[in-house]
Design an enzyme around this catalytic site. Structure first.
Site, mmCIF file in Angstrom:
data_model
loop_
_atom_site.group_PDB
_atom_site.id
_atom_site.type_symbol
_atom_site.label_atom_id
_atom_site.label_comp_id
_atom_site.label_asym_id
_atom_site.label_seq_id
_atom_site.Cartn_x
_atom_site.Cartn_y
_atom_site.Cartn_z
ATOM 1 N N GLY A 139 0.576 -0.771 0.007
ATOM 2 C CA GLY A 139 -0.064 0.175 0.049
ATOM 3 C C GLY A 139 0.773 1.269 0.189
ATOM 4 N N GLY B 287 0.418 -5.153 0.666
ATOM 5 C CA GLY B 287 -1.138 -4.749 -0.472
ATOM 6 C C GLY B 287 -1.174 -5.182 -1.849
ATOM 7 C CD GLU C 86 1.931 -6.260 5.937
ATOM 8 O OE1 GLU C 86 2.383 -7.217 6.271
ATOM 9 O OE2 GLU C 86 1.268 -6.477 4.252
ATOM 10 C CG ASP D 39 -3.284 -4.808 6.135
ATOM 11 O OD1 ASP D 39 -1.633 -5.145 5.599
ATOM 12 O OD2 ASP D 39 -3.806 -3.596 5.901
HETATM 13 C C1 QUE Z 1 6.925 -3.251 4.659
HETATM 14 C C2 QUE Z 1 5.651 -2.778 4.023
HETATM 15 C C3 QUE Z 1 6.037 -2.411 3.181
HETATM 16 C C4 QUE Z 1 7.478 -1.487 2.568
HETATM 17 C C5 QUE Z 1 8.540 -1.947 2.941
HETATM 18 C C6 QUE Z 1 7.939 -2.715 4.688
HETATM 19 C C7 QUE Z 1 4.692 -1.252 2.213
HETATM 20 C C8 QUE Z 1 5.527 -0.276 1.143
HETATM 21 C C9 QUE Z 1 6.454 -0.241 0.832
HETATM 22 C C10 QUE Z 1 6.881 0.583 0.079
HETATM 23 C C11 QUE Z 1 7.818 0.244 -1.221
HETATM 24 C C12 QUE Z 1 8.513 1.249 -2.531
HETATM 25 C C13 QUE Z 1 7.855 1.919 -2.786
HETATM 26 C C14 QUE Z 1 6.435 2.428 -1.656
HETATM 27 C C15 QUE Z 1 6.210 1.594 -1.112
HETATM 28 O O1 QUE Z 1 7.840 -0.609 1.823
HETATM 29 O O2 QUE Z 1 3.311 -1.615 2.097
HETATM 30 O O3 QUE Z 1 5.302 3.649 -2.263
HETATM 31 O O4 QUE Z 1 8.244 2.656 -3.269
HETATM 32 O O5 QUE Z 1 3.774 -0.015 0.349
HETATM 33 O O6 QUE Z 1 9.428 -2.849 5.229
HETATM 34 O O7 QUE Z 1 4.445 -3.084 4.507
#
Ligand code: QUE
Length: 354
Positions: free
Chosen positions: A67, A115, A138, A146
């Site tokens: 997400g 997500g 998470e 989730d």
């Molecule tokens: C745990 C997570 C997420 C995460 C890293 C975690 C997550 C998530 C992102 C993420 C990674 C790169 C992106 C971005 C989001 O990293 O849910 O916008 O460019 O979206 O350790 O739950």
């Protein structure tokens, strides 16, 4: 036409194609993407000319990294409503995929976390490749697994679900097929051909489910042996312990490097996340899908009101120092009352399904 170019929809030869289109952000899921996808799935569900849905991620690195938790973090710090709306609509979308009456094929050719797992695991088919890296990470950002984790994690073989939930362990394609999180393996090089085959399939031939199986069967290969399978007995033994502390004690007592490595990973996660997640997965085994999602929404709102999610996003995605200071910092300080409070009903704010 979608109102956002972050997600693209195309109908071709009886297949509805969805492309997650934020390649620079690893296709992380925004509220706009969720809100575009829900009515499109409803329309394809009700359109008899659409026989199946195929979802892919743009670019060559990710299906969907999760997400857009960075935006949720900003909203939480500024009093924005995204902390309520994002999870509500994301979980409604997860449910829509779970009950989708037609084949739904997720091509998880790259990073698939949080997500992104929610956009794939609830569908009928999940095609992994040698680029697949799948995780529910998470607890490392002060959150909990989730997007339906309450439902699907307790239903994985043995104690694998709890293991994945507490560690955020990264699965490759062979591991994902071994666990049942992926249904099939196709090499990344074979994916364009597979996707084309859905656009040119002869749906008049009969049952859509059988035709999807046949298209995938013609492309699929064997993913090779799962490394995780080798540790299955140790996982089932250690993660059957009755608390997070007892799991750590069991890992510490287990011979070999691997259990020690797993214990080290768990000790870095948010203590609150670990204990709430343990309770979540235990309770989730007995919940139907809708009840699981209602409970997850309660958990999401409890985490939005706590400290660790903001500290986790700061440490992992904002400052990237990977040195979160969790509050409390010790498992022993997370009391049963603190855990149970995360599951409290939200009254007229509880999640409903229209
Ligand atoms: C745990 C997570 C997420 C995460 C890293 C975690 C997550 C998530 C992102 C993420 C990674 C790169 C992106 C971005 C989001 O990293 O849910 O916008 O460019 O979206 O350790 O739950």
């Amino acid at each position: 036409m979608a109102e956002t170019d972050e997600i693209e929809f195309e109908e071709k030869g009886g297949t509805g194609f969805i492309t997650l289109n934020r390649p620079k952000a690893l296709n992380a899921l925004t509220l706009g993407m969720i809100r575009a996808m829900i009515p499109q799935l409803e329309a394809w569900r009700d359109d008899k000319n659409v026989k199946a849905v195929v979802i892919t991620g743009a670019g060559d690195r990710a299906f969907c990294a999760g997400g857009d938790v960075r935006a949720v973090y900003e909203a939480g710090r500024n009093g924005g409503s995204l902390t309520k709306e994002f999870f509500r609509d994301e979980y409604r979308l997860n449910r829509m995929i779970h009950v989708f009456p037609k084949p739904y094929v997720a091509v998880i050719d790259g990073i698939t976390m949080g997500g992104g797992v929610g956009l794939s695991v609830h569908g009928s088919h999940r095609v992994a490749t040698e680029k697949t890296m799948l995780a529910m990470p998470e607890t490392g950002i002060g959150l909990f697994p989730d997007v339906g984790g309450t439902y699907f994690l307790p239903r994985l073989p043995g104690r694998i679900g709890l293991f994945l939930a507490l560690t955020g362990w990264r699965l490759d394609a062979a591991d994902a097929v071994y666990c049942g999180l992926a249904t099939d393996f196709v090499s990344s090089e074979g994916i364009p051909g597979l996707v084309d085959a859905f656009g040119t399939a002869d749906w008049a031939a009969g049952d859509a489910e059988a035709l999807v199986d046949q298209v995938i069967d013609e492309a699929k290969e064997t993913p090779g042996p799962s490394a995780l399978a080798e540790f299955r007995e140790a996982i089932d033994r250690c993660f059957a312990a009755p608390s997070v502390e007892a799991i750590l004690a069991a890992l510490d007592a287990e011979p070999g490097d691997w259990p020690a490595k797993i214990a080290r990973i768990i000790r870095k996660q948010s203590p609150t996340s670990l204990k709430v997640t343990f309770a979540q997965i235990e309770k989730g085994a007995a919940l139907d899908f809708d009840s699981a999602m209602v409970e997850e929404y309660r958990l999401s709102q409890a985490f939005m009101a706590g400290a660790d999610f903001y500290e986790g996003i700061r440490a992992v995605l904002v400052d990237k120092d990977h040195q979160p200071k969790w509050q409390p910092g010790d498992l022993s300080a997370v009391t049963p009352d603190m855990i149970e409070a995360h599951f409290s009903p939200l009254g007229d704010q509880d999640l409903t399904f229209a």
